[in-house]
Design an enzyme around this catalytic site. Structure first.
Site, PDB file in Angstrom:
ATOM      1  N   ASP A  60      13.886  13.607 -32.840  1.00 13.27           N
ATOM      2  CA  ASP A  60      13.488  14.809 -32.094  1.00 13.27           C
ATOM      3  C   ASP A  60      12.577  15.772 -32.844  1.00 13.27           C
ATOM      4  O   ASP A  60      12.815  16.091 -34.017  1.00 13.27           O
ATOM      5  CB  ASP A  60      14.736  15.616 -31.711  1.00 13.27           C
ATOM      6  CG  ASP A  60      15.748  14.827 -30.939  1.00 13.27           C
ATOM      7  OD1 ASP A  60      15.524  13.644 -30.674  1.00 13.27           O
ATOM      8  OD2 ASP A  60      16.794  15.398 -30.604  1.00 13.27           O
ATOM      9  N   ARG A 109      25.039  21.658 -29.070  1.00 10.36           N
ATOM     10  CA  ARG A 109      23.942  21.546 -30.032  1.00 10.36           C
ATOM     11  C   ARG A 109      22.572  21.896 -29.454  1.00 10.36           C
ATOM     12  O   ARG A 109      22.417  22.163 -28.288  1.00 10.36           O
ATOM     13  CB  ARG A 109      23.898  20.137 -30.605  1.00 10.36           C
ATOM     14  CG  ARG A 109      23.734  19.014 -29.590  1.00 10.36           C
ATOM     15  CD  ARG A 109      23.680  17.673 -30.309  1.00 10.36           C
ATOM     16  NE  ARG A 109      23.641  16.550 -29.381  1.00 10.36           N
ATOM     17  CZ  ARG A 109      24.713  15.901 -28.947  1.00 10.36           C
ATOM     18  NH1 ARG A 109      25.914  16.257 -29.326  1.00 10.36           N
ATOM     19  NH2 ARG A 109      24.567  14.873 -28.112  1.00 10.36           N
ATOM     20  N   ASP A 110      21.590  21.845 -30.352  1.00 10.64           N
ATOM     21  CA  ASP A 110      20.161  21.945 -30.050  1.00 10.64           C
ATOM     22  C   ASP A 110      19.732  23.336 -29.560  1.00 10.64           C
ATOM     23  O   ASP A 110      19.137  23.485 -28.485  1.00 10.64           O
ATOM     24  CB  ASP A 110      19.736  20.895 -29.010  1.00 10.64           C
ATOM     25  CG  ASP A 110      20.211  19.499 -29.358  1.00 10.64           C
ATOM     26  OD1 ASP A 110      20.485  19.245 -30.546  1.00 10.64           O
ATOM     27  OD2 ASP A 110      20.308  18.656 -28.443  1.00 10.64           O
ATOM     28  N   PHE A 119      21.118  19.024 -37.529  1.00 11.67           N
ATOM     29  CA  PHE A 119      20.676  18.496 -36.235  1.00 11.67           C
ATOM     30  C   PHE A 119      19.572  19.389 -35.643  1.00 11.67           C
ATOM     31  O   PHE A 119      19.074  20.299 -36.291  1.00 11.67           O
ATOM     32  CB  PHE A 119      21.874  18.382 -35.285  1.00 11.67           C
ATOM     33  CG  PHE A 119      22.582  17.043 -35.359  1.00 11.67           C
ATOM     34  CD1 PHE A 119      22.555  16.270 -36.507  1.00 11.67           C
ATOM     35  CD2 PHE A 119      23.277  16.560 -34.269  1.00 11.67           C
ATOM     36  CE1 PHE A 119      23.197  15.037 -36.576  1.00 11.67           C
ATOM     37  CE2 PHE A 119      23.931  15.332 -34.311  1.00 11.67           C
ATOM     38  CZ  PHE A 119      23.891  14.568 -35.456  1.00 11.67           C
ATOM     39  N   SER A 120      19.228  19.128 -34.391  1.00 11.40           N
ATOM     40  CA  SER A 120      18.057  19.761 -33.781  1.00 11.40           C
ATOM     41  C   SER A 120      18.214  21.267 -33.596  1.00 11.40           C
ATOM     42  O   SER A 120      19.325  21.805 -33.558  1.00 11.40           O
ATOM     43  CB  SER A 120      17.748  19.114 -32.434  1.00 11.40           C
ATOM     44  OG  SER A 120      17.280  17.806 -32.631  1.00 11.40           O
ATOM     45  N   GLU A 127      20.887  17.385 -23.582  1.00  9.56           N
ATOM     46  CA  GLU A 127      20.434  17.725 -24.934  1.00  9.56           C
ATOM     47  C   GLU A 127      19.143  18.537 -24.882  1.00  9.56           C
ATOM     48  O   GLU A 127      18.486  18.633 -23.856  1.00  9.56           O
ATOM     49  CB  GLU A 127      20.172  16.447 -25.751  1.00  9.56           C
ATOM     50  CG  GLU A 127      21.389  15.575 -26.003  1.00  9.56           C
ATOM     51  CD  GLU A 127      21.085  14.438 -26.954  1.00  9.56           C
ATOM     52  OE1 GLU A 127      21.820  14.294 -27.950  1.00  9.56           O
ATOM     53  OE2 GLU A 127      20.121  13.680 -26.706  1.00  9.56           O
TER      54      GLU A 127
END
Length: 473
Positions: free
Chosen positions: A21, A143-144, A77-78, A195
């Site tokens: 990503d 997340r993200d 993570f993102s 996501e």
């Protein structure tokens, strides 16, 4: 270097190892920053870092040292990045505006949101001592974070993927966050985990209003299998997103198999986004080396009302700085079953476009042919669809999920643009309201581009084909 068999020549790819990503997209002082999910020790997914590259024109990229490393709170993570121009965070320590990254710390079944900051234009980063800034509320997928400054309510707003919905949070300073609302558990497609959200205002072409667009990636659940990006159009009042469409309406941003986790650059006057050009169904197995994965061409975004419905419009950024040779320059072509247009080429980097002036053919076919393989784009007038057939496109046996005929609905073909690279094609149809992105792995180097009509005639106007220079030179 950067001339390996399957190295894209127009698209960003890391020098080596695994990438997925795009993260932390932000523009500052003439530089476009592209951070990305990166595993520096392997060509397959592993402990996530933030890789980093910068560009002055979104075409030529310089890879910089890794920005963020995993730590005791987990993998990186993102997430996103913003320029905190008014130092709301109090983290500024130099003459530069402070750049703040907001990202997911991924621990053992525990995802939470943290921040890091840079006072030297993104070259070095310090993680905030008080991380995480948002603790996990008891959800596996949490997340993200994508953050922007909402001028009307004078606060930072975060969109966050939370299981089967998007949660919105607000903050005066990027550190103290409160939950505002949630959207989506009953809206759109739910074939997989939600996501990589993004919430952006977009003007409606030809109208005085603007609308808010909520972008959500979903894996799996795409119309042709695997990863995909969907979007919702509506209003955002600083607290909640209200969708204009009925709950069961699904809008895909890209019908191809290879456009995922797309998000926009922050701190830009016009919306531009980029996506990961792969699919989780086979991303770990594609036969590229010493790297895996590339990013799409950056695309400009807009909204257009089509048959009463607001549609996302995507068009590639200006590639004219890469024009090397005009192979066809705004000409009219008449294609018949017995008279196709063929162009033999040694280099695969092409930009092509044309308008359809008239068509009586049942199909109009664009093909890229080597001695042993062929990739076909078929505009099927009777079936009212576009098909990309990559079953014989070269190396396909590395995954049982790869060889495919992928489809996109299309009532009438008015115009098309495509960008061809060594291992990908990005197709934009009817001004960019329909888009398909597909990767492939050809065996041969010389190849022929062919336009042909089936059972009838196709007249193309303003047909242009440009050979493009490599962006790595």
């Amino acid at each position: 270097m950067y001339n390996e068999q399957y190295r894209p020549q127009l698209h960003f790819s890391p020098k080596e190892n695994w990438m997925n990503d795009p993260n932390g997209l932000v523009y500052y002082k003439g530089e476009y920053h592209l951070f990305y999910q990166y595993h520096p020790h392997s060509m397959v997914w592993g402990p996530m870092h933030w890789g980093h590259a910068v560009s002055k024109d979104l075409l030529h990229w310089e890879e910089l040292p890794i920005a963020l490393y995993p730590d005791e709170l987990g993998q990186i993570f993102s997430g996103s990045a913003v320029i905190d121009q008014h130092n709301t965070s109090g983290l500024k320590t130099s003459d530069e505006d402070v750049m703040v990254a907001i990202f997911t710390h991924h621990g053992e079944d525990n995802e939470k949101q943290s921040i890091a900051y840079s006072n030297d234009r993104g070259r070095t980063w310090v993680k905030y001592d008080g991380n995480p800034v948002i603790a996990n509320p008891g959800e596996k997928d949490f997340r993200d974070p994508k953050v922007f400054w909402h001028e009307e309510s004078q606060k930072w707003v975060m969109s966050l993927a939370s299981g089967n919905c998007i949660r919105f949070y607000g903050s005066p300073n990027l550190i103290d966050w409160e939950h505002l609302s949630a959207f989506g558990s009953e809206h759109g497609a739910h074939g997989g985990v939600w996501e990589c959200p993004d919430l952006i205002p977009l003007p409606v072409e030809g109208e005085v209003q603007q609308k808010w667009v909520l972008i959500v990636s979903i894996n799996p659940g795409g119309p042709n299998g695997g990863s995909v990006v969907q979007y919702f159009v509506g209003e955002f009042n600083g607290v909640e997103f209200i969708c204009d469409d009925a709950k069961d309406v699904v809008k895909w941003a890209d019908f191809g198999r290879d456009f995922y986790a797309a998000v926009t650059w922050s701190n830009l006057p016009e919306p531009i986004w980029i996506g990961w050009m792969s699919n989780w169904q086979y991303a770990r197995e594609v036969p590229s080396a010493p790297f895996r994965s590339a990013m799409s061409i950056p695309r400009k975004l807009g909204l257009l009302r089509v048959d009463g419905e607001l549609r996302l419009v995507q068009n590639p950024i200006d590639l004219s700085p890469l024009y090397k040779e005009a192979l066809l320059s705004d000409e009219t072509l008449t294609l018949r079953t017995s008279e196709s247009y063929q162009l033999k080429l040694d280099v695969r980097q092409l930009f092509a476009k044309a308008n359809v002036l008239e068509s009586t053919a049942s199909e109009f076919v664009i093909s890229f042919k080597g001695e042993q393989e062929q990739l076909e784009i078929v505009f099927d007038k009777i079936g009212k669809e576009v098909r990309i057939d990559r079953r014989n496109s070269g190396q396909v046996s590395f995954s049982e999920k790869f060889a495919s005929v992928d489809t996109m609905p299309l009532a009438v073909l008015e115009d098309f643009t495509f960008i061809l690279d060594k291992t990908s094609v990005e197709l934009f149809v009817n001004g960019g309201i329909r888009v398909m992105t597909e990767i492939f792995f050809p065996l041969e180097s010389p190849f022929t581009l062919e336009y042909k009509a089936v059972d009838g005639e196709v007249r193309l106007g303003n047909a242009a084909i440009y050979q493009l220079e490599s962006t790595w030179k």
